[in-house]
Write a protein that holds these residues in place. Structure first.
Motif, PDB file in Angstrom:
ATOM      1  N   PHE A 235       1.016  -1.076  -0.175  1.00  0.00           N
ATOM      2  CA  PHE A 235      -0.029  -0.046  -0.140  1.00  0.00           C
ATOM      3  C   PHE A 235       0.786   1.227  -0.121  1.00  0.00           C
ATOM      4  O   PHE A 235       0.444   2.354  -0.457  1.00  0.00           O
ATOM      5  CB  PHE A 235      -0.777   0.068   1.236  1.00  0.00           C
ATOM      6  CG  PHE A 235      -2.164  -1.126   0.980  1.00  0.00           C
ATOM      7  CD1 PHE A 235      -3.121  -0.879   0.159  1.00  0.00           C
ATOM      8  CD2 PHE A 235      -2.350  -2.072   1.798  1.00  0.00           C
ATOM      9  CE1 PHE A 235      -4.134  -1.912   0.036  1.00  0.00           C
ATOM     10  CE2 PHE A 235      -3.264  -2.956   1.731  1.00  0.00           C
ATOM     11  CZ  PHE A 235      -4.316  -2.743   0.549  1.00  0.00           C
TER      12      PHE A 235
ATOM     13  N   TYR B 139      -3.789   3.456  -5.747  1.00  0.00           N
ATOM     14  CA  TYR B 139      -5.151   3.294  -5.377  1.00  0.00           C
ATOM     15  C   TYR B 139      -5.160   1.745  -4.416  1.00  0.00           C
ATOM     16  O   TYR B 139      -4.402   0.993  -5.005  1.00  0.00           O
ATOM     17  CB  TYR B 139      -6.012   3.040  -6.401  1.00  0.00           C
ATOM     18  CG  TYR B 139      -6.180   4.597  -7.198  1.00  0.00           C
ATOM     19  CD1 TYR B 139      -6.417   5.556  -6.671  1.00  0.00           C
ATOM     20  CD2 TYR B 139      -5.469   4.184  -8.217  1.00  0.00           C
ATOM     21  CE1 TYR B 139      -6.248   6.826  -7.657  1.00  0.00           C
ATOM     22  CE2 TYR B 139      -5.502   5.334  -9.381  1.00  0.00           C
ATOM     23  CZ  TYR B 139      -5.870   6.639  -8.864  1.00  0.00           C
ATOM     24  OH  TYR B 139      -5.988   7.686  -9.732  1.00  0.00           O
ATOM     25  N   GLY B 140      -5.764   1.624  -3.400  1.00  0.00           N
ATOM     26  CA  GLY B 140      -5.897   0.384  -2.661  1.00  0.00           C
ATOM     27  C   GLY B 140      -6.957   0.014  -2.361  1.00  0.00           C
ATOM     28  O   GLY B 140      -7.971   0.929  -1.967  1.00  0.00           O
ATOM     29  N   ILE B 141      -7.330  -1.114  -2.219  1.00  0.00           N
ATOM     30  CA  ILE B 141      -8.676  -1.933  -1.738  1.00  0.00           C
ATOM     31  C   ILE B 141      -8.187  -2.723  -0.718  1.00  0.00           C
ATOM     32  O   ILE B 141      -7.377  -3.820  -1.031  1.00  0.00           O
ATOM     33  CB  ILE B 141      -9.563  -2.486  -2.819  1.00  0.00           C
ATOM     34  CG1 ILE B 141     -10.046  -1.497  -3.760  1.00  0.00           C
ATOM     35  CG2 ILE B 141     -10.687  -3.138  -2.057  1.00  0.00           C
ATOM     36  CD1 ILE B 141     -10.875  -1.910  -4.756  1.00  0.00           C
ATOM     37  N   VAL B 142      -8.450  -2.505   0.477  1.00  0.00           N
ATOM     38  CA  VAL B 142      -8.584  -3.581   1.767  1.00  0.00           C
ATOM     39  C   VAL B 142      -9.402  -4.747   1.588  1.00  0.00           C
ATOM     40  O   VAL B 142     -10.724  -4.170   1.444  1.00  0.00           O
ATOM     41  CB  VAL B 142      -8.398  -3.007   2.870  1.00  0.00           C
ATOM     42  CG1 VAL B 142      -8.125  -3.921   4.078  1.00  0.00           C
ATOM     43  CG2 VAL B 142      -7.232  -1.828   3.007  1.00  0.00           C
TER      44      VAL B 142
ATOM     45  N   VAL C 181     -12.587  -9.261  -4.558  1.00  0.00           N
ATOM     46  CA  VAL C 181     -12.196  -8.148  -5.281  1.00  0.00           C
ATOM     47  C   VAL C 181     -12.096  -8.006  -6.605  1.00  0.00           C
ATOM     48  O   VAL C 181     -12.760  -7.493  -7.393  1.00  0.00           O
ATOM     49  CB  VAL C 181     -11.180  -7.202  -4.695  1.00  0.00           C
ATOM     50  CG1 VAL C 181     -11.071  -5.953  -5.262  1.00  0.00           C
ATOM     51  CG2 VAL C 181     -11.538  -6.894  -2.908  1.00  0.00           C
TER      52      VAL C 181
ATOM     53  N   LYS D 151      -4.224   6.552  -2.409  1.00  0.00           N
ATOM     54  CA  LYS D 151      -5.566   6.490  -1.597  1.00  0.00           C
ATOM     55  C   LYS D 151      -6.079   5.081  -1.632  1.00  0.00           C
ATOM     56  O   LYS D 151      -6.328   4.417  -2.450  1.00  0.00           O
ATOM     57  CB  LYS D 151      -6.602   7.257  -2.831  1.00  0.00           C
ATOM     58  CG  LYS D 151      -7.843   7.681  -2.373  1.00  0.00           C
ATOM     59  CD  LYS D 151      -8.727   8.139  -3.681  1.00  0.00           C
ATOM     60  CE  LYS D 151      -8.368   9.684  -4.149  1.00  0.00           C
ATOM     61  NZ  LYS D 151      -9.240  10.078  -5.209  1.00  0.00           N
ATOM     62  N   VAL D 152      -6.451   5.036  -0.229  1.00  0.00           N
ATOM     63  CA  VAL D 152      -7.079   3.631   0.112  1.00  0.00           C
ATOM     64  C   VAL D 152      -8.639   3.796   0.123  1.00  0.00           C
ATOM     65  O   VAL D 152      -9.034   4.752   0.691  1.00  0.00           O
ATOM     66  CB  VAL D 152      -6.719   2.924   1.418  1.00  0.00           C
ATOM     67  CG1 VAL D 152      -7.457   1.782   1.853  1.00  0.00           C
ATOM     68  CG2 VAL D 152      -5.164   2.739   1.435  1.00  0.00           C
ATOM     69  N   LEU D 153      -9.284   3.174  -0.779  1.00  0.00           N
ATOM     70  CA  LEU D 153     -10.668   3.365  -0.850  1.00  0.00           C
ATOM     71  C   LEU D 153     -11.396   2.827   0.252  1.00  0.00           C
ATOM     72  O   LEU D 153     -10.944   2.207   1.006  1.00  0.00           O
ATOM     73  CB  LEU D 153     -11.084   2.722  -2.184  1.00  0.00           C
ATOM     74  CG  LEU D 153     -10.290   3.041  -3.428  1.00  0.00           C
ATOM     75  CD1 LEU D 153     -11.020   2.173  -4.683  1.00  0.00           C
ATOM     76  CD2 LEU D 153     -10.401   4.384  -3.646  1.00  0.00           C
TER      77      LEU D 153
ATOM     78  N   LEU E  80     -17.821  -2.806  -0.523  1.00  0.00           N
ATOM     79  CA  LEU E  80     -16.646  -3.125  -1.517  1.00  0.00           C
ATOM     80  C   LEU E  80     -17.260  -2.888  -2.996  1.00  0.00           C
ATOM     81  O   LEU E  80     -16.561  -2.674  -3.845  1.00  0.00           O
ATOM     82  CB  LEU E  80     -16.708  -4.848  -1.384  1.00  0.00           C
ATOM     83  CG  LEU E  80     -15.413  -5.591  -1.924  1.00  0.00           C
ATOM     84  CD1 LEU E  80     -14.192  -4.720  -1.578  1.00  0.00           C
ATOM     85  CD2 LEU E  80     -15.283  -6.883  -1.672  1.00  0.00           C
TER      86      LEU E  80
ATOM     87  N   GLN F 138     -16.704   0.504  -4.012  1.00  0.00           N
ATOM     88  CA  GLN F 138     -14.925   0.686  -4.183  1.00  0.00           C
ATOM     89  C   GLN F 138     -14.470   0.143  -5.240  1.00  0.00           C
ATOM     90  O   GLN F 138     -13.777   0.931  -5.992  1.00  0.00           O
ATOM     91  CB  GLN F 138     -14.089  -0.090  -2.740  1.00  0.00           C
ATOM     92  CG  GLN F 138     -14.397   0.337  -1.442  1.00  0.00           C
ATOM     93  CD  GLN F 138     -13.379  -0.502  -0.756  1.00  0.00           C
ATOM     94  OE1 GLN F 138     -12.353  -0.769  -1.136  1.00  0.00           O
ATOM     95  NE2 GLN F 138     -13.790  -0.808   0.741  1.00  0.00           N
ATOM     96  N   VAL F 139     -15.115  -0.840  -5.797  1.00  0.00           N
ATOM     97  CA  VAL F 139     -14.643  -1.511  -7.218  1.00  0.00           C
ATOM     98  C   VAL F 139     -14.969  -0.523  -8.068  1.00  0.00           C
ATOM     99  O   VAL F 139     -14.436  -0.067  -9.056  1.00  0.00           O
ATOM    100  CB  VAL F 139     -15.089  -2.916  -7.267  1.00  0.00           C
ATOM    101  CG1 VAL F 139     -14.955  -3.285  -8.805  1.00  0.00           C
ATOM    102  CG2 VAL F 139     -14.384  -3.895  -6.222  1.00  0.00           C
TER     103      VAL F 139
ATOM    104  N   LEU G 204     -12.862   2.672  -8.176  1.00  0.00           N
ATOM    105  CA  LEU G 204     -11.540   2.356  -8.634  1.00  0.00           C
ATOM    106  C   LEU G 204     -11.600   2.397 -10.313  1.00  0.00           C
ATOM    107  O   LEU G 204     -10.534   2.871 -10.897  1.00  0.00           O
ATOM    108  CB  LEU G 204     -11.081   1.006  -8.103  1.00  0.00           C
ATOM    109  CG  LEU G 204      -9.713   0.275  -8.585  1.00  0.00           C
ATOM    110  CD1 LEU G 204      -8.748   1.420  -8.074  1.00  0.00           C
ATOM    111  CD2 LEU G 204      -9.417  -1.148  -8.308  1.00  0.00           C
TER     112      LEU G 204
END
Lengths: 325, 256
Positions: free
Chosen positions: A296, A301-304, A310, B232-234, B238, B241-242, B245
């Protein structure tokens, strides 16, 4: 001072690789108003000469011989050295690909010349041509020049912009007949292993998996996303060591160093040795369950979240928007 | 068989890079055998075990390199040679090749193995350059090697595809990951290594003139890449977020 630059144009499956056009672009810059001569070598390369002009070559030399069907350092080496002798260039550029990496040092050694490998940038400073190249797999960079004599460099794919395509450009194609003596190395067979046909080092988009992918099958959702985006699939050392995929997919300080426009890291923690191989990508997306994962820190851009949730969602969403656009 | 390995000592892959006065700082740095050269050493040992003969590992550098050469001996190599270049200011791949070529001039060898690149400068030049100087064939990035009589059959990695290549000895090959699993030195191996011959040759003892080893390239500057700002952490559902993104990638980053 205007220079005469010889560019090795590389084809794969009888199609010119993008990096060949990038190398012509680089050649134009070094030539500084001089001449860029593209060389294309193979068994049957007649259809490949036009695009070389469209991307800026002033002259094209083609060499056809059945002994040049497969690349061997002996065959291509003999062909190339004869062309260098007849053209007598001030500079030679080759793509930093499997072929360029194998052939350029041989040529440099034969010519008793210096060679800058893996250049990602070129500047002219007075009479000097200064190349930028990564060291320590991109943990640092150096600027380098050839002190004197012929300039030799290999150009990393995806880093130097080619000229705008101009289909009105044309020029004269010269055919060189080359004497190729017996080859000491013989290619018995070529086994295609790359899954999607998109080469990692030239890919504009890479979808990469790490230990979080958990198994060989775990790569399937990544492959689906990659197929949709015309991307290549890569992997971290962790995934390769765990036998989830072939070592040829490995990105990192051991493995390949890549600089795509978009790098999607799925279930990759971001060990320093992996970051070295990909952190110079233009845009990085990280998908990881662990919000503390160091990937990260380099991501745009990050998705946890769980990659198995995902990634399929991402594929769906891309399908939706790419269809409507 | 006379088997040689050309080896380089490099930074551990875990090391961060620090630049001081325009040079890469070596302070506090852990060194290792270049990982690709480790494959070459392992392959050389296996070749010797199958075909008989002797493995000699050759490296260029200062006295510190003796540590990595001892490690190679502990893995199972028979002899080690250090070409000491401590007093040589300026060197590049041309220089390294010239020194190695001078060393190999009066040696009899069947095969020379090396790594396909080093993990520091990553030029991959020295193997092919040396083969050219010695007038022998070479095959780079191999992932499998079989020798039968004087014929070597190899698999090589070509950007993910595999080529099966045949060549005659004497030959130079460079190792790609996947060639083998390098062994760790065993305790008896480490004990034995202490008594194995490690020859230290000063570079100017080799039959080579100063102007034949002068570097052809010059490094003008070294620098670190600009530090990347945290991204940037979304947040949120979920699905949202996708969606966000994909929008960001298309509209902000414009990469899709």
């Amino acid at each position: 001072m205007a220079k005469k630059v010889l560019v090795f144009a590389e084809a794969r499956d009888n199609e010119l690789r993008n990096v060949s056009f990038e190398a012509i672009g680089a050649g134009k810059e070094i030539a500084a108003g001089g001449e860029v001569i593209a060389v294309v070598v193979g068994e049957n390369v007649g259809s490949l000469t036009d695009p070389l002009f469209h991307y800026g070559a002033d002259r094209v030399i083609k060499v056809e011989d059945e002994k040049l069907k497969n690349y061997t350092s002996d065959g291509y080496g003999q062909a190339f050295i004869q062309i260098v002798d007849s053209v007598d260039p001030d500079a030679i550029l080759m793509p930093h690909t499997s072929i360029g990496k194998d052939l350029a040092p041989r040529l440099a050694s034969k010519l008793d010349a210096g060679l800058v490998s893996d250049a990602i940038g070129i500047e002219l400073e007075g009479e000097d041509v200064v190349f930028t190249r990564p060291i320590y797999s991109g943990k640092a960079f150096e600027k380098k020049k050839i002190k004197e004599g012929i300039i030799l460099a290999t150009i990393r794919p995806n880093n130097i912009a080619p000229l705008e395509l101009d289909e009105s450009r044309s020029g004269e194609v010269f055919e060189e007949s080359i004497k190729i003596k017996d080859l000491r190395t013989i290619v018995k067979e070529v086994v295609r292993k790359s899954t999607s046909g998109v080469d990692l080092s030239e890919a504009k988009v890479i979808v990469a998996g790490g230990r979080g992918v958990k198994s060989e099958e775990g790569f399937e959702p990544l492959q689906e996303l990659a197929d949709l985006l015309g991307a290549a699939v890569g992997a971290s050392r962790g995934a390769c060591d765990a036998d989830y995929c072939d070592y040829s997919l490995q990105i990192g300080q051991t493995g390949k160093v890549v600089t795509p426009d978009l790098y999607i890291a799925c279930g990759i923690s971001g060990a320093i040795q992996h970051l070295a191989g990909m952190s110079n990508s233009k845009v990085i997306v990280a998908i990881n369950k662990d919000p503390e994962a160091s990937i990260f820190s380099v991501a745009d851009y990050g998705i946890v979240g769980d990659l198995f949730e995902v990634v399929p969602l991402l594929t769906q969403e891309f399908k939706k928007v790419l269809q409507t656009s | 068989m006379n088997i040689y390995v050309i080896m380089k000592r490099t930074f551990d892959t875990e090391e961060k890079i620090v630049i001081e006065n325009g040079k890469i700082s070596e302070e506090g740095v852990e060194f290792i055998i270049n990982p690709y050269d480790e494959y070459a050493i392992e392959e050389a040992i296996q070749l010797r075990d199958d075909h008989g003969g002797e493995v000699t590992v050759v490296s260029i550098g200062d006295e510190e390199v003796e540590k990595e050469l001892r490690t190679a001996l502990a893995m199972g190599a028979d002899k080690a040679v250090l070409i000491n270049n401590e007093d040589l200011d300026d060197s590049d791949q041309y220089t390294t090749t010239a020194l190695l070529a001078a060393y190999f001039e009066d040696k009899e060898f069947d095969i020379i193995l090396g790594g396909n690149v080093s993990n520091d400068n990553s030029t991959g030049q020295v193997g092919p350059r040396l083969a050219e100087k010695l007038g022998i064939a070479y095959v780079t990035t191999i992932t499998k090697l079989d020798i039968d009589g004087t014929t070597a059959t190899m698999e090589r990695d070509v950007e993910g595809d595999m080529e099966i290549v045949e060549a005659q000895l004497p030959l130079l090959v460079t190792a790609q990951q996947g060639l083998n699993e390098p062994r760790y030195p065993s305790l008896p191996g480490i004990m034995k290594a202490k008594k194995k011959p490690l020859e230290n040759i000063d570079y100017d003892e080799l039959d080579v003139e100063d102007d034949e080893i002068e570097a052809k390239t010059e490094t003008i500057e070294r620098y670190l890449p600009p530090k990347k700002e945290a991204g940037k952490v979304l947040e949120g559902e979920l699905g949202d977020q996708v969606e966000e993104l994909v929008k960001l990638l298309r509209q902000e980053a414009k990469v899709i």
